[in-house]
Structures are given as structure tokens and as C-alpha cells.
Design a protein around this motif. Structure first.
Motif, PDB file in Angstrom:
ATOM      1  N   PHE A  25      52.024 -45.247-100.568  1.00  0.00           N
ATOM      2  CA  PHE A  25      52.970 -44.195-101.261  1.00  0.00           C
ATOM      3  C   PHE A  25      53.059 -43.217-100.202  1.00  0.00           C
ATOM      4  CE2 PHE A  25      52.813 -39.845-103.256  1.00  0.00           C
ATOM      5  CZ  PHE A  25      53.988 -39.969-104.106  1.00  0.00           C
ATOM      6  N   CYS A  26      54.362 -42.491-100.111  1.00  0.00           N
ATOM      7  CA  CYS A  26      54.834 -41.634 -99.286  1.00  0.00           C
ATOM      8  C   CYS A  26      55.912 -40.780 -99.798  1.00  0.00           C
ATOM      9  CB  CYS A  26      55.633 -42.298 -97.902  1.00  0.00           C
ATOM     10  SG  CYS A  26      55.915 -40.966 -96.657  1.00  0.00           S
ATOM     11  N   GLU A  27      55.388 -39.425-100.172  1.00  0.00           N
ATOM     12  CA  GLU A  27      56.147 -38.452-100.957  1.00  0.00           C
ATOM     13  C   GLU A  27      57.553 -37.955-100.128  1.00  0.00           C
ATOM     14  OE1 GLU A  27      52.806 -35.802 -99.173  1.00  0.00           O
ATOM     15  OE2 GLU A  27      53.224 -37.888 -99.931  1.00  0.00           O
ATOM     16  N   VAL A  28      57.118 -38.190 -98.657  1.00  0.00           N
ATOM     17  CA  VAL A  28      58.675 -37.587 -98.184  1.00  0.00           C
ATOM     18  C   VAL A  28      59.903 -38.272 -98.650  1.00  0.00           C
ATOM     19  CG1 VAL A  28      59.636 -37.249 -95.848  1.00  0.00           C
ATOM     20  CG2 VAL A  28      57.159 -36.717 -96.069  1.00  0.00           C
TER      21      VAL A  28
ATOM     22  N   MET B  51      52.669 -49.142-111.160  1.00  0.00           N
ATOM     23  CA  MET B  51      52.027 -48.541-109.834  1.00  0.00           C
ATOM     24  C   MET B  51      52.042 -47.138-109.515  1.00  0.00           C
ATOM     25  SD  MET B  51      53.613 -51.831-107.638  1.00  0.00           S
ATOM     26  CE  MET B  51      55.232 -51.348-107.971  1.00  0.00           C
ATOM     27  N   ARG B  52      52.677 -46.371-110.214  1.00  0.00           N
ATOM     28  CA  ARG B  52      52.734 -44.786-110.207  1.00  0.00           C
ATOM     29  C   ARG B  52      51.355 -44.057-110.057  1.00  0.00           C
ATOM     30  NH1 ARG B  52      57.433 -42.525-114.246  1.00  0.00           N
ATOM     31  NH2 ARG B  52      59.179 -43.498-113.002  1.00  0.00           N
ATOM     32  N   PRO B  53      51.035 -43.510-108.843  1.00  0.00           N
ATOM     33  CA  PRO B  53      49.850 -42.813-108.785  1.00  0.00           C
ATOM     34  C   PRO B  53      49.502 -41.572-109.921  1.00  0.00           C
ATOM     35  CG  PRO B  53      51.309 -41.853-107.265  1.00  0.00           C
ATOM     36  CD  PRO B  53      52.147 -42.996-107.733  1.00  0.00           C
TER      37      PRO B  53
ATOM     38  N   THR C 102      62.534 -46.553-102.831  1.00  0.00           N
ATOM     39  CA  THR C 102      62.175 -47.030-104.206  1.00  0.00           C
ATOM     40  C   THR C 102      60.805 -47.763-104.284  1.00  0.00           C
ATOM     41  OG1 THR C 102      63.146 -49.099-103.844  1.00  0.00           O
ATOM     42  CG2 THR C 102      64.467 -47.514-104.878  1.00  0.00           C
ATOM     43  N   LEU C 103      60.424 -48.077-103.118  1.00  0.00           N
ATOM     44  CA  LEU C 103      59.067 -48.939-103.239  1.00  0.00           C
ATOM     45  C   LEU C 103      57.922 -47.825-102.677  1.00  0.00           C
ATOM     46  CD1 LEU C 103      59.900 -51.812-100.926  1.00  0.00           C
ATOM     47  CD2 LEU C 103      60.038 -51.747-103.556  1.00  0.00           C
ATOM     48  N   THR C 104      58.167 -46.855-101.890  1.00  0.00           N
ATOM     49  CA  THR C 104      57.089 -45.824-101.234  1.00  0.00           C
ATOM     50  C   THR C 104      56.996 -44.756-102.055  1.00  0.00           C
ATOM     51  OG1 THR C 104      58.976 -44.696-100.142  1.00  0.00           O
ATOM     52  CG2 THR C 104      57.556 -46.457 -98.882  1.00  0.00           C
ATOM     53  N   LEU C 105      57.940 -44.595-103.165  1.00  0.00           N
ATOM     54  CA  LEU C 105      57.433 -43.766-104.275  1.00  0.00           C
ATOM     55  C   LEU C 105      56.862 -44.308-105.333  1.00  0.00           C
ATOM     56  CD1 LEU C 105      60.664 -41.415-104.266  1.00  0.00           C
ATOM     57  CD2 LEU C 105      58.649 -40.919-103.265  1.00  0.00           C
ATOM     58  N   LYS C 106      56.854 -45.604-105.429  1.00  0.00           N
ATOM     59  CA  LYS C 106      56.213 -46.425-106.546  1.00  0.00           C
ATOM     60  C   LYS C 106      57.075 -46.519-107.609  1.00  0.00           C
ATOM     61  CE  LYS C 106      53.021 -47.939-103.862  1.00  0.00           C
ATOM     62  NZ  LYS C 106      52.815 -49.221-103.413  1.00  0.00           N
ATOM     63  N   GLN C 107      58.308 -46.436-107.598  1.00  0.00           N
ATOM     64  CA  GLN C 107      59.346 -46.435-108.638  1.00  0.00           C
ATOM     65  C   GLN C 107      59.674 -47.744-109.081  1.00  0.00           C
ATOM     66  OE1 GLN C 107      59.604 -43.746-110.422  1.00  0.00           O
ATOM     67  NE2 GLN C 107      61.768 -43.421-110.284  1.00  0.00           N
ATOM     68  N   HIS C 108      59.644 -48.616-107.884  1.00  0.00           N
ATOM     69  CA  HIS C 108      60.034 -50.212-108.102  1.00  0.00           C
ATOM     70  C   HIS C 108      58.993 -51.006-107.482  1.00  0.00           C
ATOM     71  CE1 HIS C 108      63.788 -49.882-110.268  1.00  0.00           C
ATOM     72  NE2 HIS C 108      63.833 -48.722-109.572  1.00  0.00           N
ATOM     73  N   SER C 109      58.753 -52.322-107.905  1.00  0.00           N
ATOM     74  CA  SER C 109      58.123 -53.223-107.275  1.00  0.00           C
ATOM     75  C   SER C 109      58.991 -53.919-105.952  1.00  0.00           C
ATOM     76  CB  SER C 109      57.796 -54.257-107.992  1.00  0.00           C
ATOM     77  OG  SER C 109      57.398 -55.708-107.485  1.00  0.00           O
ATOM     78  N   PHE C 110      58.511 -54.659-105.109  1.00  0.00           N
ATOM     79  CA  PHE C 110      59.482 -55.556-104.132  1.00  0.00           C
ATOM     80  C   PHE C 110      60.242 -56.415-104.748  1.00  0.00           C
ATOM     81  CE2 PHE C 110      59.760 -58.765-101.250  1.00  0.00           C
ATOM     82  CZ  PHE C 110      60.707 -58.112-100.025  1.00  0.00           C
TER      83      PHE C 110
END
Length: 234
Positions: free
Chosen positions: A51-54, A110-112, A195-203
Motif C-alpha cells: 500500500f502506498c498512499e502517495v 484488500m483495503r487497509p 489502482t493496485l497500490t491504493l488497494k482499489q483493485h486487484s491485479f
């Protein structure tokens, strides 16, 4: 009155905007569903993506990216085929995605639940999580539209003919177009990653968006070109 008629005739392709209320109503109704079974979309690769909020920055830039690009193509009235092709891919892909969501309700979990630290980025993400449900994720419209917009711009008249000195005669303009094309590619990639690093979507959602784009790109861009070439050769 005459000027208004001339304006409406010149920009009659704005009728495509009428699709947006249909899309928004359909998507909103799907977001509100609670009485259906949602299939969880997940794969092993997702577990290795941090997860990377930037990345909320390119994620939100998506809205500006799509709007500015479509406005540019909209006002290229001498080359409206570029606008129509780009919009055709967008509308076909978005409609197909909505159909998939309707027939195959899906979600990701997957969202934190909490953030390790608090900053402006996590605050914005928290708002995003509260306003955007974690359903209707496969395929990713965010990914599909980003790729469609990049190719729509790259395949537009001046961008695809940037090296033709008879079309783009100014060296500074030629350089600027190349920089814009590269910037579009970089932003497109960053949006997809976000979309992946914000856990909005799966690969899997990302792959689904890419496959869906490839399908409609072939139909809208490649097949007409091949048919034109074959008829010319004959």
C-alpha cells in the motif's frame, strides 16, 4: 440565433455527452446493491503489492487526464475521426464493464482498515474509501479508460504525424508534442499502478481492463485500418 445554430452545427458531436447520465445512473444503482452475492477478486500477486498512499495523486489526476484529453480531441474539428474513435472505445468498454458488473457482481476486500500514519494523502484516501464502495472492480474502468485515453491521444492526427515536417512544421511544437505523448504514457502507467497500490483493485482487475481495451482497440482502430488498406491495394 444564427451564431448559436452555427455553434451547435459545428459541435454537434457533443451529443455523445448524453451517454454520461446513463452511465452514472447505471453505475450508481450497481454501487447501491446489497441483496446480491459478490465474488471476491484476488490473486497471489496482490499480496506482494504494498500500500502506498502517495499514489493517490496519479489516481485523482485520472479525472483531469480524461477530461483534458477529450476536450482536446473535441475541438480538433478538422480531425473528428480521432474524437469519435476514442469515444467509441470508451463507451464500448464502459458499457461492457457495467454489463459484467450486472451479470457478475464482484468486489475486492484488500483495503487497509487503518493507516500506519496520518497525512494529507491518507485523509484523501479515507474520503475515497467512504464514497467509493469496494464493489464493481473487475474489469477496472479506471485502467481501461486510462489506456484508451493514452492511445486516443497518441493515435490522433498531430501526435501520430509528429515526425512529418509537412504536418508539424515547427520544431518547438514537434518537441512539445513528443513530450506530451511521453507524459501521457507515464501518467497512464502511474494511474494503472495507483489502482493496485491504493488497494482499489486487484491485479486481475488491471489485466481485465487491459484485455478489454485490446479487444475494442482491435475493432475500432486496427480492423478499419486493415480494411481501408486492402481496398486501396485492390
Amino acid at each position: 440565433m444564427t451564431r448559436l445554430k452555427e455553434f451547435l452545427f459545428k459541435y454537434k458531436h457533443a451529443i455523445i455527452i448524453l451517454y454520461m447520465p446513463i452511465y452514472l445512473l447505471w453505475f450508481t444503482s450497481l454501487e447501491k446493491r446489497t441483496n446480491v452475492h459478490f465474488t471476491d477478486i484476488h490473486c497471489k500477486i496482490d499480496d506482494y503489492i504494498p500500500f502506498c498512499e502517495v499514489f493517490i495523486i496519479p489516481y485523482l489526476l485520472w479525472f483531469l487526464y480524461v477530461a483534458v484529453s477529450l476536450i482536446y480531441l473535441f475541438f480538433q474539428t478538422k480531425h473528428l475521426d480521432d474524437f469519435y474513435r476514442c469515444c467509441a472505445v470508451l463507451l464500448l468498454g464502459m458499457t461492457t464493464s457495467l454489463l459484467i458488473y450486472t451479470i457478475f457482481p464482484n468486489q475486492q476486500t484488500m483495503r487497509p482498515k487503518t493507516f500506519d500514519h496520518s497525512n494529507i494523502f491518507t485523509t484523501i484516501i479515507d474520503i475515497l474509501y467512504r464514497t467509493d464502495t469496494d464493489t464493481n472492480v473487475f474489469p477496472s474502468i479506471h485502467v481501461f479508460n486510462s489506456i484508451a485515453i493514452h492511445f486516443g491521444i497518441s493515435r490522433s492526427y498531430y501526435f501520430r504525424n509528429v515526425d512529418d515536417v509537412n504536418i508539424v512544421k515547427n520544431d518547438k511544437k514537434r518537441k512539445a508534442i513528443k513530450i506530451l505523448r511521453l507524459s501521457s504514457l507515464i501518467l497512464c502507467i502511474l494511474i494503472c499502478i495507483s489502482t493496485l497500490t491504493l488497494k482499489q483493485h486487484s491485479f486481475l482487475d488491471l489485466v481485465g481492463g487491459c484485455v478489454l481495451f485490446a479487444f475494442y482497440y482491435t475493432i475500432v482502430y486496427i480492423r478499419p485500418f486493415r480494411q481501408t488498406k486492402l481496398s486501396t491495394d485492390c
